[in-house]
Each structure stands twice: as structure tokens, then as C-alpha cells.
Design a protein around this motif. Structure first.
Motif, PDB file in Angstrom:
ATOM      1  N   LEU A  69     -95.788 -58.676 -71.846  1.00 39.87           N
ATOM      2  CA  LEU A  69     -96.857 -58.181 -72.715  1.00 39.87           C
ATOM      3  C   LEU A  69     -97.648 -57.075 -72.029  1.00 39.87           C
ATOM      4  CD1 LEU A  69     -98.260 -61.507 -74.245  1.00 39.87           C
ATOM      5  CD2 LEU A  69     -96.843 -59.791 -75.394  1.00 39.87           C
ATOM      6  N   ALA A  70     -97.880 -57.250 -70.728  1.00 38.57           N
ATOM      7  CA  ALA A  70     -98.611 -56.226 -69.979  1.00 38.57           C
ATOM      8  C   ALA A  70     -97.751 -54.982 -69.770  1.00 38.57           C
ATOM      9  CB  ALA A  70     -99.074 -56.792 -68.640  1.00 38.57           C
ATOM     10  N   LEU A  71     -96.505 -55.179 -69.353  1.00 38.85           N
ATOM     11  CA  LEU A  71     -95.635 -54.050 -69.054  1.00 38.85           C
ATOM     12  C   LEU A  71     -95.362 -53.195 -70.286  1.00 38.85           C
ATOM     13  CD1 LEU A  71     -93.011 -55.818 -66.748  1.00 38.85           C
ATOM     14  CD2 LEU A  71     -94.663 -54.079 -66.041  1.00 38.85           C
ATOM     15  N   SER A  72     -95.252 -53.824 -71.429  1.00 34.83           N
ATOM     16  CA  SER A  72     -94.942 -53.095 -72.659  1.00 34.83           C
ATOM     17  C   SER A  72     -96.160 -52.439 -73.272  1.00 34.83           C
ATOM     18  CB  SER A  72     -94.320 -54.050 -73.682  1.00 34.83           C
ATOM     19  OG  SER A  72     -95.277 -55.025 -74.092  1.00 34.83           O
ATOM     20  N   GLY A  73     -97.344 -52.774 -72.780  1.00 35.19           N
ATOM     21  CA  GLY A  73     -98.572 -52.250 -73.348  1.00 35.19           C
ATOM     22  C   GLY A  73     -99.093 -53.065 -74.510  1.00 35.19           C
ATOM     23  N   ALA A  74     -98.416 -54.193 -74.808  1.00 37.20           N
ATOM     24  CA  ALA A  74     -98.850 -55.020 -75.935  1.00 37.20           C
ATOM     25  C   ALA A  74    -100.160 -55.727 -75.643  1.00 37.20           C
ATOM     26  CB  ALA A  74     -97.770 -56.052 -76.279  1.00 37.20           C
ATOM     27  N   ASP A 209     -79.891 -50.362 -70.544  1.00 38.43           N
ATOM     28  CA  ASP A 209     -80.701 -50.459 -71.755  1.00 38.43           C
ATOM     29  C   ASP A 209     -82.175 -50.585 -71.372  1.00 38.43           C
ATOM     30  OD1 ASP A 209     -81.327 -50.958 -74.578  1.00 38.43           O
ATOM     31  OD2 ASP A 209     -81.708 -53.005 -73.909  1.00 38.43           O
ATOM     32  N   PRO A 210     -83.072 -49.723 -71.863  1.00 37.25           N
ATOM     33  CA  PRO A 210     -84.489 -49.782 -71.474  1.00 37.25           C
ATOM     34  C   PRO A 210     -85.145 -51.124 -71.765  1.00 37.25           C
ATOM     35  CG  PRO A 210     -84.017 -47.691 -72.555  1.00 37.25           C
ATOM     36  CD  PRO A 210     -82.787 -48.549 -72.714  1.00 37.25           C
ATOM     37  N   ALA A 211     -84.793 -51.757 -72.880  1.00 37.21           N
ATOM     38  CA  ALA A 211     -85.393 -53.052 -73.204  1.00 37.21           C
ATOM     39  C   ALA A 211     -84.952 -54.121 -72.206  1.00 37.21           C
ATOM     40  CB  ALA A 211     -85.010 -53.470 -74.626  1.00 37.21           C
ATOM     41  N   THR A 212     -83.704 -54.045 -71.779  1.00 30.07           N
ATOM     42  CA  THR A 212     -83.213 -54.985 -70.777  1.00 30.07           C
ATOM     43  C   THR A 212     -83.894 -54.754 -69.446  1.00 30.07           C
ATOM     44  OG1 THR A 212     -81.067 -55.190 -71.859  1.00 30.07           O
ATOM     45  CG2 THR A 212     -81.165 -55.741 -69.521  1.00 30.07           C
ATOM     46  N   ALA A 213     -84.048 -53.497 -69.060  1.00 31.05           N
ATOM     47  CA  ALA A 213     -84.733 -53.186 -67.806  1.00 31.05           C
ATOM     48  C   ALA A 213     -86.161 -53.705 -67.832  1.00 31.05           C
ATOM     49  CB  ALA A 213     -84.714 -51.682 -67.562  1.00 31.05           C
ATOM     50  N   ARG A 227     -90.095 -55.383 -54.817  1.00 29.01           N
ATOM     51  CA  ARG A 227     -89.024 -55.876 -55.674  1.00 29.01           C
ATOM     52  C   ARG A 227     -88.875 -54.995 -56.907  1.00 29.01           C
ATOM     53  NH1 ARG A 227     -89.641 -61.676 -57.593  1.00 29.01           N
ATOM     54  NH2 ARG A 227     -87.523 -61.257 -58.334  1.00 29.01           N
ATOM     55  N   ILE A 228     -89.997 -54.568 -57.469  1.00 27.53           N
ATOM     56  CA  ILE A 228     -89.947 -53.687 -58.632  1.00 27.53           C
ATOM     57  C   ILE A 228     -89.309 -52.357 -58.248  1.00 27.53           C
ATOM     58  CG2 ILE A 228     -91.357 -52.446 -60.323  1.00 27.53           C
ATOM     59  CD1 ILE A 228     -93.313 -54.809 -60.252  1.00 27.53           C
ATOM     60  N   ALA A 229     -89.618 -51.857 -57.045  1.00 28.55           N
ATOM     61  CA  ALA A 229     -89.005 -50.612 -56.586  1.00 28.55           C
ATOM     62  C   ALA A 229     -87.495 -50.770 -56.441  1.00 28.55           C
ATOM     63  CB  ALA A 229     -89.633 -50.182 -55.260  1.00 28.55           C
ATOM     64  N   ARG A 230     -87.042 -51.928 -55.921  1.00 27.16           N
ATOM     65  CA  ARG A 230     -85.600 -52.166 -55.806  1.00 27.16           C
ATOM     66  C   ARG A 230     -84.944 -52.213 -57.182  1.00 27.16           C
ATOM     67  NH1 ARG A 230     -86.926 -55.894 -51.417  1.00 27.16           N
ATOM     68  NH2 ARG A 230     -86.757 -57.671 -52.836  1.00 27.16           N
ATOM     69  N   LEU A 231     -85.629 -52.848 -58.130  1.00 29.03           N
ATOM     70  CA  LEU A 231     -85.084 -52.932 -59.484  1.00 29.03           C
ATOM     71  C   LEU A 231     -84.960 -51.545 -60.100  1.00 29.03           C
ATOM     72  CD1 LEU A 231     -84.164 -54.448 -61.994  1.00 29.03           C
ATOM     73  CD2 LEU A 231     -86.567 -54.861 -62.553  1.00 29.03           C
ATOM     74  N   ASP A 232     -85.980 -50.722 -59.925  1.00 36.75           N
ATOM     75  CA  ASP A 232     -85.919 -49.369 -60.477  1.00 36.75           C
ATOM     76  C   ASP A 232     -84.770 -48.570 -59.846  1.00 36.75           C
ATOM     77  OD1 ASP A 232     -88.067 -49.911 -62.091  1.00 36.75           O
ATOM     78  OD2 ASP A 232     -89.562 -48.969 -60.794  1.00 36.75           O
ATOM     79  N   ALA A 233     -84.556 -48.748 -58.540  1.00 34.11           N
ATOM     80  CA  ALA A 233     -83.445 -48.063 -57.873  1.00 34.11           C
ATOM     81  C   ALA A 233     -82.108 -48.565 -58.402  1.00 34.11           C
ATOM     82  CB  ALA A 233     -83.535 -48.256 -56.362  1.00 34.11           C
ATOM     83  N   ALA A 234     -82.014 -49.875 -58.670  1.00 31.45           N
ATOM     84  CA  ALA A 234     -80.775 -50.432 -59.222  1.00 31.45           C
ATOM     85  C   ALA A 234     -80.505 -49.892 -60.617  1.00 31.45           C
ATOM     86  CB  ALA A 234     -80.852 -51.953 -59.254  1.00 31.45           C
ATOM     87  N   VAL A 235     -81.543 -49.757 -61.429  1.00 36.25           N
ATOM     88  CA  VAL A 235     -81.375 -49.183 -62.766  1.00 36.25           C
ATOM     89  C   VAL A 235     -80.837 -47.761 -62.659  1.00 36.25           C
ATOM     90  CG1 VAL A 235     -82.618 -48.402 -64.825  1.00 36.25           C
ATOM     91  CG2 VAL A 235     -83.093 -50.665 -63.858  1.00 36.25           C
ATOM     92  N   LEU A 237     -78.996 -46.526 -60.227  1.00 40.67           N
ATOM     93  CA  LEU A 237     -77.592 -46.601 -59.842  1.00 40.67           C
ATOM     94  C   LEU A 237     -76.709 -46.960 -61.036  1.00 40.67           C
ATOM     95  CD1 LEU A 237     -77.645 -48.438 -56.373  1.00 40.67           C
ATOM     96  CD2 LEU A 237     -77.043 -46.045 -56.820  1.00 40.67           C
ATOM     97  N   ALA A 238     -77.176 -47.883 -61.866  1.00 38.52           N
ATOM     98  CA  ALA A 238     -76.387 -48.296 -63.030  1.00 38.52           C
ATOM     99  C   ALA A 238     -76.244 -47.161 -64.025  1.00 38.52           C
ATOM    100  CB  ALA A 238     -77.035 -49.501 -63.693  1.00 38.52           C
TER     101      ALA A 238
END
Length: 363
Positions: A69-74, A209-213, A227-235, A237-238
Motif C-alpha cells: 500500500l505504501a510502495l504503490s502510493g495507495a 513485470d512491474p506489478a510483480t516487481a 535488500r531492495i537495492a539487490r532486488l532492483d539490480a536483479a530486475v 538483469l532480468a
């Protein structure tokens, strides 16, 4: 994971997050207790949870929904909590209750399945195991990941590793895995050549997929920014090259992979991290039987290994164990060896590798 009362599970998970460097998330999880008053559909559903709430990761399911909810701006009202600006538990309880009332319908689907954190940091343990295996079995590995989720760790051949000073992987990778290294020595500096890598999952996610990310980010504890930085780097790479993840039952997939042709002079490796607890017992039994039967057929040209980073249900330690066939160290073929323990999200690795401690000596 024998905690069966929902309130007890929420308190345990809140304490666990706090004790593992995520006090803000701990406060958000603890606020779930306020939902047990039954004034929301979410609260009524968690209060009547039919299974074992901690084993089912129930508090983390809802924590992911709130973070989304926070990340999406909801709902931006959660950010002061995640930033550590609001720490009064009673105020956070009231905030979570009010927000859950407003977003009741949107939060309900987050209770339908366990978190899929797909943490790249766990690959540190897998690579350490390959470095340990290389001098014994040779440097060529065919990797097969069970429970790959979005396939982040099915891209580990593209990660750069610094494991206590032992380097592996492409040095120019945007995704660097550098855990705090504990233990008397690093893993051996040995060649690791990953000839092929593939994964499977019963509900694979599309990392491009942005929604999946966003969903994967939501399951990451908000204050653990590395951890969020690692996830963004993995996205990233994908998006360059998507990982190969098959939509399949784990036992069916293992049996099919074992039946397939294996390249000469390679070690076929099955690996998984924090997955075993989510597999039904019949599935676990089939996987074990299939791997052990294949191990009995393995030879010096077509080798087999099983690498696991899984939770010891008695100690709650995340233990890195390896079995391999054939065995050249004088022990029983395929006997499990405990190489170390690790933080659940890869923040640190405690390495026993040079000691080659058997599982029975430690558990």
C-alpha cells in the motif's frame, strides 16, 4: 514452527523482525494484533486461520500487503512508521487498523499464499557450496533450482561474489553479493563454471513485470535498503535476459531433469533456499528418493550434488548442507555435510566448510 495461536505467531514474528534489524517492520507486524478485534474482514480471516500461522508465514503475508500500500502510493500514512519517525506502538496499532478498514478488499488477496521473497543474498551460500565442491568434483556445474519463484537466484551465474575475500562470478556485474563473512576461513578459491542454469516453481513470477516487481519489493522489510537495492539490480538483469523458470511441480520437475541427458564431465546440482518447509511431505519424499536413486548411478564423469539452505526446525538456524555423489572423501556416498549457517536474507554467512562437519554432530 509449532506455534498454533495467531496472536502468539504475530508476536513471535514481530520480535523476529526486530531482532534481525527491522524494528519498523516489527512494529507494523505487532500492530496486526489490533486487527483481531474482528472489525475487518482481514482481521476475521487471520483470527480464524485454519493452519499453523507461523509455519504458513501468516504475519508476513499481511506485512507484505501493508508495505505494498505504501510502495504503490495507495496509502502514504505508513511511511513515517517505515522511516522510524513514528514509534509509539499504540499509534501504529490505530493507524494499521484504520488503514486496513479502508483497504480491506485490497488486502485480502495477500493472505492467499506465502511470501515469495526470492532473496538474492541467499545465493552467497549456494556459491560457497559450489566453491567447496569444485576441488572435489571438478569446476563444471549444471544448476537446477527448486522453488525458484521469480528466478532471481536462477541468474546467479551473473552475480559478482565476494565471500570472505574469495571472489567468484563476473566482476562487472551490477548485482554484488558481499555478505558479512564469519568463520575461520573463506571458501576455497576454486574455478566454478556454470554450464547451464534453470529453475522451477509451481507459481513462477515474471520478474520483468512491474506489478510483480512491486509485489516482491513489498515482501522485503522496508528498512533493509540493501535488500531492495539487490532486488532492483536483479530486475535490471532480468530485463536484459530473463531467467529460465519452468511452471512445474518440484517433484515432477526433479524426476524429469534427472531423466534428461547430462553433459559429460559435469556435476548436476539441485539447490534450494528456504523452500523445503513449504513443500508437502509426499513431494519432499519423492524428491529425496529421486535424487538418492540418481546418486547411486552417478559416476566420475556425470556427478550429482544436492545443495540446501534450509531452516532447522529445532534450532531455527538456516543451515547450508551438501550431499554429493560419488564421494571421494572417505565418507558414505551422499552423506550430508553441514558447511555453515546463514542469515535468512544473506546478510552474513558462518562458514564451517574447511571442517567438513557432519550434520549429526551439529544438530
Amino acid at each position: 514452527m509449532e506455534i498454533e495461536k495467531v496472536a502468539e505467531a504475530i508476536r513471535w514474528q514481530a520480535d523476529h523482525a526486530t531482532n534481525n534489524g527491522a524494528p519498523c517492520t516489527g512494529r507494523m507486524v505487532r500492530a496486526q494484533l489490533a486487527l483481531l478485534d474482528g472489525s475487518t474482514e482481514v482481521g476475521r480471516r487471520i483470527a480464524a486461520w485454519p493452519g499453523k500461522p507461523l509455519e504458513d508465514a501468516l504475519p508476513l503475508r499481511l506485512a507484505g500487503g501493508h508495505h505494498a500500500l505504501a510502495l504503490s502510493g495507495a496509502d502514504a500514512r505508513f511511511w513515517p512508521v517505515y522511516r522510524g519517525e513514528l514509534t509509539d506502538q499504540a499509534s501504529i496499532d490505530a493507524l494499521v487498523l484504520a488503514a486496513t478498514r479502508e483497504h480491506d478488499a485490497a488486502l485480502l488477496p495477500w493472505l492467499d499464499g506465502p511470501p515469495q521473497t526470492n532473496e538474492a543474498g541467499r545465493s552467497a551460500s549456494i556459491m560457497a557450496a559450489l566453491l567447496w565442491l569444485s576441488p572435489q568434483l571438478g569446476p563444471r556445474f549444471e544448476l537446477n533450482e527448486l522453488g525458484a519463484s521469480a528466478g532471481i537466484n536462477t541468474m546467479m551465474e551473473r552475480f559478482a561474489f565476494d565471500l570472505g575475500g574469495t571472489l567468484a562470478g563476473p566482476a562487472d556485474s551490477p548485482l554484488r553479493i558481499v555478505p558479512e563473512w564469519r568463520g575461520a576461513a573463506p571458501p576455497p578459491s576454486a574455478p566454478v563454471q556454470i554450464t547451464a542454469i534453470r529453475g522451477c516453481d509451481r507459481a513462477p513470477l515474471d520478474l520483468t513485470d512491474p506489478a510483480t516487481a512491486l509485489r516482491l519489493r513489498a515482501y522485503v522489510w522496508a528498512e533493509v535498503t540493501e535488500r531492495i537495492a539487490r532486488l532492483d539490480a536483479a530486475v535490471a538483469l532480468a530485463q536484459q535476459q530473463a531467467p529460465l523458470v519452468d511452471h512445474a511441480d518440484a517433484a515432477d520437475w526433479v524426476e524429469a531433469r534427472l531423466a534428461g541427458e547430462q553433459e559429460d564431465d559435469t556435476t548436476r546440482v539441485f539447490y534450494h533456499s528456504i523452500v523445503w518447509q513449504y513443500l508437502p511431505e509426499p513431494t519432499r519424499a519423492r524428491i529425496t528418493a529421486a535424487i538418492e536413486a540418481a546418486g547411486a548411478r552417478a559416476d566420475s564423469r556425470r556427478r550429482l550434488a544436492w545443495v540446501r539452505l534450509e531452516t532447522n526446525r529445532a534450532t531455527f538456524r538456516h543451515e547450508l548442507t551438501v550431499r554429493h555423489w560419488p564421494d571421494g572423501a572417505g565418507q558414505a556416498a551422499g552423506a550430508p555435510v553441514l558447511l555453515g549457517t546463514a542469515h535468512a536474507h544473506g546478510a552474513w554467512v558462518e562458514w564451517f566448510g574447511t571442517q567438513q562437519v557432519s550434520v549429526g554432530e551439529v544438530m
